[in-house]
Design a protein around this motif. Structure first.
Motif, PDB file in Angstrom:
ATOM      1  N   ASN A 162     -47.394  16.011 -28.991  1.00  0.00           N
ATOM      2  CA  ASN A 162     -46.111  16.500 -28.480  1.00  0.00           C
ATOM      3  C   ASN A 162     -46.333  17.219 -27.154  1.00  0.00           C
ATOM      4  O   ASN A 162     -47.447  17.258 -26.630  1.00  0.00           O
ATOM      5  CB  ASN A 162     -45.400  17.393 -29.518  1.00  0.00           C
ATOM      6  CG  ASN A 162     -46.158  18.686 -29.791  1.00  0.00           C
ATOM      7  OD1 ASN A 162     -47.116  19.010 -29.101  1.00  0.00           O
ATOM      8  ND2 ASN A 162     -45.718  19.423 -30.793  1.00  0.00           N
ATOM      9  N   ILE A 163     -45.263  17.809 -26.621  1.00  0.00           N
ATOM     10  CA  ILE A 163     -45.280  18.501 -25.327  1.00  0.00           C
ATOM     11  C   ILE A 163     -46.352  19.596 -25.257  1.00  0.00           C
ATOM     12  O   ILE A 163     -46.883  19.919 -24.218  1.00  0.00           O
ATOM     13  CB  ILE A 163     -43.870  19.098 -25.047  1.00  0.00           C
ATOM     14  CG1 ILE A 163     -43.819  20.026 -23.826  1.00  0.00           C
ATOM     15  CG2 ILE A 163     -43.322  19.885 -26.210  1.00  0.00           C
ATOM     16  CD1 ILE A 163     -43.606  19.300 -22.573  1.00  0.00           C
ATOM     17  N   HIS A 164     -46.703  20.167 -26.415  1.00  0.00           N
ATOM     18  CA  HIS A 164     -47.668  21.269 -26.445  1.00  0.00           C
ATOM     19  C   HIS A 164     -49.113  20.778 -26.597  1.00  0.00           C
ATOM     20  O   HIS A 164     -50.021  21.579 -26.772  1.00  0.00           O
ATOM     21  CB  HIS A 164     -47.342  22.220 -27.606  1.00  0.00           C
ATOM     22  CG  HIS A 164     -45.880  22.537 -27.687  1.00  0.00           C
ATOM     23  ND1 HIS A 164     -45.254  23.346 -26.778  1.00  0.00           N
ATOM     24  CD2 HIS A 164     -44.918  22.112 -28.539  1.00  0.00           C
ATOM     25  CE1 HIS A 164     -43.958  23.430 -27.079  1.00  0.00           C
ATOM     26  NE2 HIS A 164     -43.736  22.679 -28.140  1.00  0.00           N
ATOM     27  N   GLY A 165     -49.286  19.444 -26.603  1.00  0.00           N
ATOM     28  CA  GLY A 165     -50.628  18.891 -26.762  1.00  0.00           C
ATOM     29  C   GLY A 165     -51.076  18.931 -28.217  1.00  0.00           C
ATOM     30  O   GLY A 165     -52.253  18.767 -28.526  1.00  0.00           O
ATOM     31  N   GLU A 166     -50.122  19.142 -29.150  1.00  0.00           N
ATOM     32  CA  GLU A 166     -50.473  19.181 -30.574  1.00  0.00           C
ATOM     33  C   GLU A 166     -50.264  17.793 -31.171  1.00  0.00           C
ATOM     34  O   GLU A 166     -49.363  17.056 -30.747  1.00  0.00           O
ATOM     35  CB  GLU A 166     -49.572  20.185 -31.322  1.00  0.00           C
ATOM     36  CG  GLU A 166     -49.710  21.608 -30.826  1.00  0.00           C
ATOM     37  CD  GLU A 166     -48.485  22.469 -31.134  1.00  0.00           C
ATOM     38  OE1 GLU A 166     -48.579  23.688 -30.903  1.00  0.00           O
ATOM     39  OE2 GLU A 166     -47.442  21.946 -31.567  1.00  0.00           O
ATOM     40  N   HIS A 167     -51.095  17.462 -32.177  1.00  0.00           N
ATOM     41  CA  HIS A 167     -50.933  16.160 -32.827  1.00  0.00           C
ATOM     42  C   HIS A 167     -49.624  16.181 -33.612  1.00  0.00           C
ATOM     43  O   HIS A 167     -49.471  16.983 -34.534  1.00  0.00           O
ATOM     44  CB  HIS A 167     -52.094  15.873 -33.779  1.00  0.00           C
ATOM     45  CG  HIS A 167     -53.423  15.880 -33.074  1.00  0.00           C
ATOM     46  ND1 HIS A 167     -53.644  15.185 -31.904  1.00  0.00           N
ATOM     47  CD2 HIS A 167     -54.583  16.494 -33.371  1.00  0.00           C
ATOM     48  CE1 HIS A 167     -54.892  15.373 -31.517  1.00  0.00           C
ATOM     49  NE2 HIS A 167     -55.480  16.173 -32.381  1.00  0.00           N
ATOM     50  N   GLN A 168     -48.687  15.312 -33.242  1.00  0.00           N
ATOM     51  CA  GLN A 168     -47.388  15.315 -33.912  1.00  0.00           C
ATOM     52  C   GLN A 168     -47.496  14.645 -35.282  1.00  0.00           C
ATOM     53  O   GLN A 168     -48.095  13.588 -35.426  1.00  0.00           O
ATOM     54  CB  GLN A 168     -46.394  14.539 -33.031  1.00  0.00           C
ATOM     55  CG  GLN A 168     -45.060  15.206 -32.964  1.00  0.00           C
ATOM     56  CD  GLN A 168     -44.150  14.551 -31.946  1.00  0.00           C
ATOM     57  OE1 GLN A 168     -44.452  13.483 -31.380  1.00  0.00           O
ATOM     58  NE2 GLN A 168     -43.017  15.168 -31.703  1.00  0.00           N
ATOM     59  N   GLN A 169     -46.905  15.303 -36.268  1.00  0.00           N
ATOM     60  CA  GLN A 169     -46.909  14.769 -37.625  1.00  0.00           C
ATOM     61  C   GLN A 169     -45.657  13.909 -37.830  1.00  0.00           C
ATOM     62  O   GLN A 169     -44.626  14.148 -37.200  1.00  0.00           O
ATOM     63  CB  GLN A 169     -46.867  15.925 -38.631  1.00  0.00           C
ATOM     64  CG  GLN A 169     -47.983  16.934 -38.496  1.00  0.00           C
ATOM     65  CD  GLN A 169     -49.271  16.458 -39.130  1.00  0.00           C
ATOM     66  OE1 GLN A 169     -49.255  15.947 -40.250  1.00  0.00           O
ATOM     67  NE2 GLN A 169     -50.376  16.607 -38.434  1.00  0.00           N
ATOM     68  N   LYS A 170     -45.763  12.955 -38.769  1.00  0.00           N
ATOM     69  CA  LYS A 170     -44.585  12.103 -39.035  1.00  0.00           C
ATOM     70  C   LYS A 170     -43.394  12.970 -39.440  1.00  0.00           C
ATOM     71  O   LYS A 170     -42.259  12.723 -39.046  1.00  0.00           O
ATOM     72  CB  LYS A 170     -44.895  11.119 -40.163  1.00  0.00           C
ATOM     73  CG  LYS A 170     -45.877  10.032 -39.780  1.00  0.00           C
ATOM     74  CD  LYS A 170     -46.157   9.126 -40.974  1.00  0.00           C
ATOM     75  CE  LYS A 170     -47.370   8.261 -40.735  1.00  0.00           C
ATOM     76  NZ  LYS A 170     -47.894   7.631 -41.942  1.00  0.00           N
ATOM     77  N   LEU A 171     -43.661  14.015 -40.224  1.00  0.00           N
ATOM     78  CA  LEU A 171     -42.544  14.853 -40.681  1.00  0.00           C
ATOM     79  C   LEU A 171     -41.958  15.730 -39.572  1.00  0.00           C
ATOM     80  O   LEU A 171     -40.799  16.124 -39.648  1.00  0.00           O
ATOM     81  CB  LEU A 171     -42.958  15.698 -41.881  1.00  0.00           C
ATOM     82  CG  LEU A 171     -42.731  14.977 -43.215  1.00  0.00           C
ATOM     83  CD1 LEU A 171     -43.516  15.621 -44.343  1.00  0.00           C
ATOM     84  CD2 LEU A 171     -41.258  14.898 -43.586  1.00  0.00           C
TER      85      LEU A 171
END
Ligand code: AFP
Length: 334
Positions: free
Chosen positions: A72-81
């Motif tokens: 995501n925008i924060h460089g975090e791995h986006q979860q499906k949920l």
């Protein structure tokens, strides 16, 4: 910090059988000129969070755990949920009268929606749809946090200081689904009765205990905390406080709201400006805490007075009982 001299009893209570919807209708009497748009927005949040709650219960069965495959925008791995929760919330909210601006942790920028109410009022709804995602794979507690502002008719501003929020709340998806809400006249708590599909009010005008002998912080980062925080933590340990940390802000803060104590996410070596987001994490929790008689600060200033510089701005966060925050503040000021 003499624990015995302080009130550590949770102060909650309620009367009558009241759904969230009925509560909002009754609340509208405080604003005789309102066209009811705020109630509609909160009812949309009730629907989206009930949907998220249902999806969470079946997460392992429906294969919606794990990462989407991009950040995501924060460089975090986006979860499906994360994505499901954001999409559900936007779908439900964008159709509501009066929602003019939407902002989500999972979206790069504000989303503008062209909608007006008959009385001309327009609102911005900012939210973190899925808070505490690292708990998802282990069936731990997660949450949704939201903040609502009324947009001034002639203003080109889209982000305002937290003091201007007209409503804020969170939903905790834990052993039960809890909706905590303020519209500026106290903090009220509702529990989802899934057998009838309604949030039922279980506590009115929650008051935070003046003091609680519990602190909530990611202590693994302690070496990088400013000196005052380290000193305060030592003081807590010397006074036999308990430490409680879930790693989902909603769950950690909910415990403090009901039982008293302090939640802290200070500046760290990795995040010198703090990790948590002002507009959809710190501000709504700050409004809730102030409305419940608690304190919300960054250590330097009251959270609700911070002029926003962007949707995803980060700040240090301290939320807690007045006595706890005063003791921390003494350490920070030394
Ligand atoms: P995730 O949603 O990425 O798990 O982050 C949760 C969060 O924003 C907030 O809910 C927690 O209080 C905080 O981060 C936990 O951060 P640490 O893992 O650094 O303690």
């Amino acid at each position: 910090m003499a624990a015995t001299a302080r009130n550590i009893e949770p102060i909650v209570g309620c009367s009558g059988f009241m759904t969230l919807q009925t509560h909002m209708l009754a609340d509208e009497h405080r604003f005789p000129d309102s066209g009811g748009a705020l109630s509609w927005i909160i009812s949309a949040l009730a629907i989206s969070t009930k949907t998220i709650s249902a999806r969470l219960k079946r997460a392992r069965l429906e294969d919606v755990l794990g990462e989407v495959g991009h950040d995501n925008i924060h460089g975090e791995h986006q979860q499906k949920l994360d994505v499901i929760a954001k999409d559900v919330s936007i779908q439900v909210l964008r159709g509501r009268d009066g929602v003019a601006v939407l902002g989500s942790e999972e979206a790069d920028d504000l989303l503008f929606v062209n909608t007006w109410t008959s009385d001309g009022s327009r609102y911005a709804v900012l939210f973190g749809p899925m808070d505490g995602t690292s708990n998802l794979d282990v069936a731990g507690a997660v949450g949704t946090i939201f903040s609502i502002f009324k947009i001034e008719p002639e203003s080109s501003e889209r982000l305002y200081p937290g003091r201007r929020q007209v409503s804020a709340g969170y939903v905790l998806y834990g052993s039960s689904t809890i909706f905590v809400l303020t519209t500026g006249a106290g903090v009220h708590m509702f529990v989802l009765d899934s057998s009838i599909g309604a949030y039922i009010r279980v506590a009115e005008s929650i008051r935070l205990p003046e003091f609680g002998a519990t602190y909530s912080i990611n202590e693994a980062n302690a070496a990088g905390f400013p000196r005052g925080y380290r000193q305060y933590l030592q003081q807590c340990r010397d006074e036999n406080f308990s430490s409680r940390y879930v790693g989902a802000m909603v769950a950690d803060v909910h415990r403090v709201l009901l039982n008293g104590g302090i939640f802290m996410y200070p500046p760290t070596q990795k995040s010198p400006g703090g990790k948590l987001r002002l507009m959809y994490e710190a501000n709504p929790m700050a409004m809730i805490f102030e409305q419940a008689g608690g304190v919300a600060t960054t250590g330097d200033q009251q959270t609700l007075d911070i002029p926003p510089s962007g949707l995803h701005q980060r700040v240090p966060v301290v939320l807690g009982s007045p006595d706890n925050v005063a003791d921390l503040q003494e350490c920070l000021n030394e």
